[in-house]
Design a protein around this motif. Structure first.
Motif, PDB file in Angstrom:
ATOM      1  N   GLU A 123      -0.428   2.442   4.629  1.00  0.00           N
ATOM      2  CA  GLU A 123      -1.177   1.349   4.380  1.00  0.00           C
ATOM      3  C   GLU A 123      -1.215   0.120   5.664  1.00  0.00           C
ATOM      4  O   GLU A 123      -0.134   0.154   6.234  1.00  0.00           O
ATOM      5  CB  GLU A 123      -0.581   0.734   3.038  1.00  0.00           C
ATOM      6  N   THR A 124      -2.348  -0.415   5.741  1.00  0.00           N
ATOM      7  CA  THR A 124      -2.276  -1.677   6.622  1.00  0.00           C
ATOM      8  C   THR A 124      -1.291  -2.611   5.909  1.00  0.00           C
ATOM      9  O   THR A 124      -0.759  -2.691   4.775  1.00  0.00           O
ATOM     10  CB  THR A 124      -3.418  -2.165   6.640  1.00  0.00           C
TER      11      THR A 124
ATOM     12  N   GLN B 199      -2.483  -4.141   2.837  1.00  0.00           N
ATOM     13  CA  GLN B 199      -2.450  -3.150   1.766  1.00  0.00           C
ATOM     14  C   GLN B 199      -0.957  -3.368   1.248  1.00  0.00           C
ATOM     15  O   GLN B 199      -0.827  -3.577   0.187  1.00  0.00           O
ATOM     16  CB  GLN B 199      -2.967  -2.135   2.217  1.00  0.00           C
ATOM     17  N   GLN B 200      -0.061  -3.363   2.237  1.00  0.00           N
ATOM     18  CA  GLN B 200       1.457  -3.429   1.559  1.00  0.00           C
ATOM     19  C   GLN B 200       1.749  -4.708   1.291  1.00  0.00           C
ATOM     20  O   GLN B 200       2.184  -4.650  -0.077  1.00  0.00           O
ATOM     21  CB  GLN B 200       2.563  -3.226   2.917  1.00  0.00           C
TER      22      GLN B 200
END
Length: 544
Positions: A99-100, A103-104
């Motif tokens: 995840e980016t 996103q995290q």
């Protein structure tokens, strides 16, 4: 104190959220332990519903559940299975390298706001102090450690961050922990309990026998004979199936030879790019790869019900690995086949994989650095130039001999720690002991391959289980070479502690015909003649 109301609530949650009308007794026992906020170690065979052990109670607990799992593909399968149910109490998110940063952050916010209940994460993520603090602030109600055998030095993965998992969980505020695995022999179970620091845990171990799985072994005098036996399997059995090869090169070469012979096959191993491995994993699950030739890197997280057979073209390193790998066949309950094709030369290859002893100089230097004051693994890597994997293994050895302590992400030495040179000597001695146990595991795998007795009984005895009758689903039973009579009670009770004059203390695991299996602390597994033990007084009950 009993909590009788837990069972009805758990059954109701299983029915309403998962559509399950019944729960198996071992599942319910484990779930009730979780509801009582008690640590648990759950060893259930493949397909016995381990994930449900934490998923159902999690919907009844106040606070999120953190699921620590070793593989992204395994995590994604479990996340998809939860989210596809469309129930708000089952929503899962993930924080991983896939995840980016945005996103995290969004995943953690979903947990904070109650929009998600399950947070899937890897040990590597938790090893970051900032990430550990973020997850601790979520006030998790439960930590589930999936594939818990990876935390053990006797497990199949031995990732450094898994070895430190007990310390990381304490850094989360030490919520209750449930450790889950499909197979764990006594030393692996002990290692899990010790490394995770489980507090008076409920231990649930269900029968590991898989009656729908036919066990077959063939000794192959030549490589060409091994090839012919493999071809015979492929010509007679449905697909898909998995072939386990001992090395990356062997996997690639065998896949090429199978393709050339008209058997469409792909190869998979840990040396491939992550993207390629993920694509192969997905294609196999989607029935686009009929034959997968792989090293042991392939399989964890393969929740595929219709695998009809698993073949080994070399002797596995231990019954632990073997049971894990054949357990991927027949998850739908339909008949499946496990074929082991082995040669005596395979033993030498496994001895090579065991590796050498750690360098005493490197251990001394590392212990000296630890003695200079609290430090971190990142700093130690920069100072020593060691790889993350090797540094983790050396630190684990030093920790076992009392020359390294952890507080959160900080490493130091205790007040009464041995001097660096003494610590190095003790660590090398510990490594020698571990290698002796590993060699004994390979010896037990060879004994399984060579036996003419019931293979089900032989395999389960290794894991400390007693099968009162022959399994009737192995080649020995079908050939009539296994005896219907087994020794229920030998000179010492099963699971009793005994002592040998040379090998020290050990645990009696079981009896098979006129032999007994004992797991010694210092030298590993030994198979002894019951008459000789009795006549010569080789073993005595351990005092205390």
């Amino acid at each position: 104190m009993k909590h009788p109301l837990h069972a009805p609530r758990l059954r109701l949650a299983a029915r309403q959220r998962f559509g399950w009308r019944t729960l198996r007794p071992h599942q319910l026992t484990a779930m009730r332990a979780v509801m009582r906020r008690r640590d648990a170690l759950v060893v259930l065979p493949t397909g016995a519903g381990k994930s449900a052990v934490y998923q159902i109670p999690a919907t009844l607990l106040r606070g999120p559940t953190v699921v620590i799992s070793p593989l992204l593909a395994l995590q994604q399968d479990q996340i998809s299975a939860l989210n596809d149910r469309g129930h708000p109490d089952l929503r899962a998110v993930r924080v991983s390298s896939a995840e980016t940063p945005n996103q995290q952050a969004a995943a953690l916010e979903d947990i904070r706001q109650g929009r998600a209940r399950f947070l899937f994460i890897t040990p590597e993520q938790l090893s970051s102090p900032d990430r550990l603090a973020e997850v601790r602030a979520l006030r998790p109600a439960l930590v589930a450690v999936d594939e818990a055998h990876c935390i053990s030095a006797w497990g199949h993965d031995f990732r450094p961050d898994y070895l430190a998992l007990g310390h990381l969980i304490r850094g989360l505020g030490r919520p209750p922990v449930v450790a889950l695995t499909a197979t764990a022999s006594p030393p692996v179970r002990d290692d899990i309990l010790d490394r995770l620091g489980l507090d008076d845990p409920e231990i649930i171990i269900s029968g590991l026998d898989r009656p729908n799985l036919f066990l077959e072994v063939a000794h192959c005098p030549t490589e060409e004979y091994r090839w012919r036996r493999l071809v015979a399997l492929l010509e007679s059995e449905q697909r898909p199936g998995i072939i386990y090869a001992p090395t990356r090169r062997a996997a690639e070469e065998l896949a090429g030879r199978l393709d050339a012979a008209g058997f469409p096959a792909e190869f998979y191993h840990g040396g491939m790019p992550a993207g390629a491995r993920e694509t192969l994993h997905e294609r196999f699950l989607d029935d686009q790869v009929p034959i997968m030739v792989a090293t042991s890197a392939f399989g964890m997280g393969i929740d595929k019900p219709n695998i009809r057979w698993v073949a080994h073209v070399a002797l596995p390193d231990s019954p632990d690995s073997y049971l894990q790998e054949i357990g991927r066949a027949g998850r739908d309950g339909e008949p499946a086949r496990a074929l082991l094709l082995w040669r005596a030369e395979d033993i030498g290859l496994q001895r090579f994989f065991t590796g050498g002893l750690p360098d005493a100089k490197e251990l001394t230097e590392l212990a000296a650095l630890l003695a200079t004051g609290p430090t971190t693994r990142t700093a130690l890597r920069e100072q020593t130039g060691l790889s993350a994997r090797k540094l983790g293994q050396l630190l684990a050895l030093l920790e076992q001999v009392g020359a390294c302590t952890r507080r959160g992400t900080k490493l130091s030495v205790g007040r009464y720690a041995p001097a660096p040179a003494d610590a190095a000597r003790a660590a090398v001695a510990e490594a020698e002991r571990q290698q002796a146990v590993q060699r004994s595991r390979t010896d037990m795998m060879r004994a399984f391959a060579e036996t003419r007795a019931c293979r089900g009984q032989t395999l389960l005895a290794y894991f400390g289980e007693h099968m009162s009758t022959v399994c009737e689903h192995c080649d020995s039973c079908h050939a009539g070479s296994s005896s219907a009579e087994t020794i229920a009670d030998g000179p010492f009770p099963v699971h009793s502690t005994v002592r040998h004059a040379e090998w020290g203390a050990g645990m009696v695991l079981g009896y098979e015909e006129d032999r007994m299996t004992v797991l010694f602390d210092d030298v590993g597994y030994k198979t002894l003649s019951v008459p000789v033990v009795s006549e010569q007084g080789l073993l005595a009950v351990e005092a205390g």
